[in-house]
Design a protein around this motif. Structure first.
Motif: not given
Ligand SMILES: Cc1cc2nc3c(=O)[nH]c(=O)nc-3n(C[C@H](O)[C@H](O)[C@H](O)COP(=O)(O)O)c2cc1C
Length: 217
Positions: A24-31, A105-116
């Motif tokens: 459910q996390d969103i892996t972001l593209p490399v900025p 999560d800036a280090a992982g370049i991810i949006l960690k889902q807290v809830h939906n």
């Protein structure tokens, strides 16, 4: 299941475990850290916008925006695009999207889902907040400054966190000017209602919120 498939499954579970990425996390593209408008042009075009279309940002725009806001620009020192008092880096950037609430999560370049849940409507008191595609909520994690759950946090102790958030929010303003997006930083936030909906602890304090979207021309 044949042996190859089974090995692949085990490998992906192992990698997911290592990287701590859930489905459910969103892996972001490399900025994209290149290009954009020249700084003086972006400053000249920086402005507050309060009318947005319902068009979503692309994942690349979201990744670029969050990196500009509070991304890591010196990985060897884990330092960021905005300054922070005594480098405590206590500001957490939450992102409220139609699909739920996420922590950047800036280090992982991810949006960690807290809830939906879609909690955009709770991010502000002005009507446009509920329908704009993205609301950022800046939260001071006072645990990083030694505050435990239940400890009193005086307004005067949040002075640095307000200043730190101001720098991040201005980065968002400049990114938006550069990317032809619109935004508004907002102090009018129903914090008492929003904090429980975000699952915040008593030592995590909402500072400001910022709405971002495609401006209505
Ligand atoms: C700390 C702070 C809080 C603000 N809170 C709100 C707000 O709750 N709602 C809003 O519509 N604008 C808010 N604004 C935006 C200002 O109204 C806006 O920056 C001002 O009108 C100047 O316009 P400009 O940003 O286009 O130069 C806030 C700005 C700051 C710096």
């Amino acid at each position: 299941m044949n042996n190859k498939l089974f090995s692949l499954l085990i490998l992906s579970i192992f990698i997911a475990g290592l990287t701590n990425v859930r489905s459910q996390d969103i892996t972001l593209p490399v900025p994209d850290k290149t290009g954009g408008k020249p700084l003086m042009q972006a400053l000249n075009e920086r402005q507050t916008t309060r009318t947005f279309t319902q068009e979503n940002l692309t994942l690349q725009q979201l990744s670029d925006l969050l990196w500009a806001a509070w991304g890591i620009n010196r990985p060897e020192e884990k330092k960021r695009t905005a300054p922070s008092a005594r480098n405590f880096q206590e500001i957490d950037v939450y992102v409220a999207l139609p699909s739920g609430l996420y922590l950047y999560d800036a280090a992982g370049i991810i949006l960690k889902q807290v809830h939906n849940k879609d909690i955009r409507a709770l991010c502000g008191t002005q009507p446009f907040v509920a329908t704009a595609p993205l609301n950022i909520v800046y939260v001071a994690d006072m645990g990083k400054l030694g505050k435990k759950e239940g400890d009193e946090i005086k307004d005067s102790e949040l002075f640095w966190s307000y200043a730190n958030t101001g720098f991040i929010a201005q980065n968002v303003y400049l990114y938006c000017a550069s990317a032809n997006l619109g935004c508004v930083i907002r102090g009018m936030v129903p914090k008492d209602k929003l904090a429980p909906e975000m699952g915040l602890k008593s030592n995590q304090v909402i500072i400001l919120s910022q709405t971002v979207g495609v401006p209505v021309k």
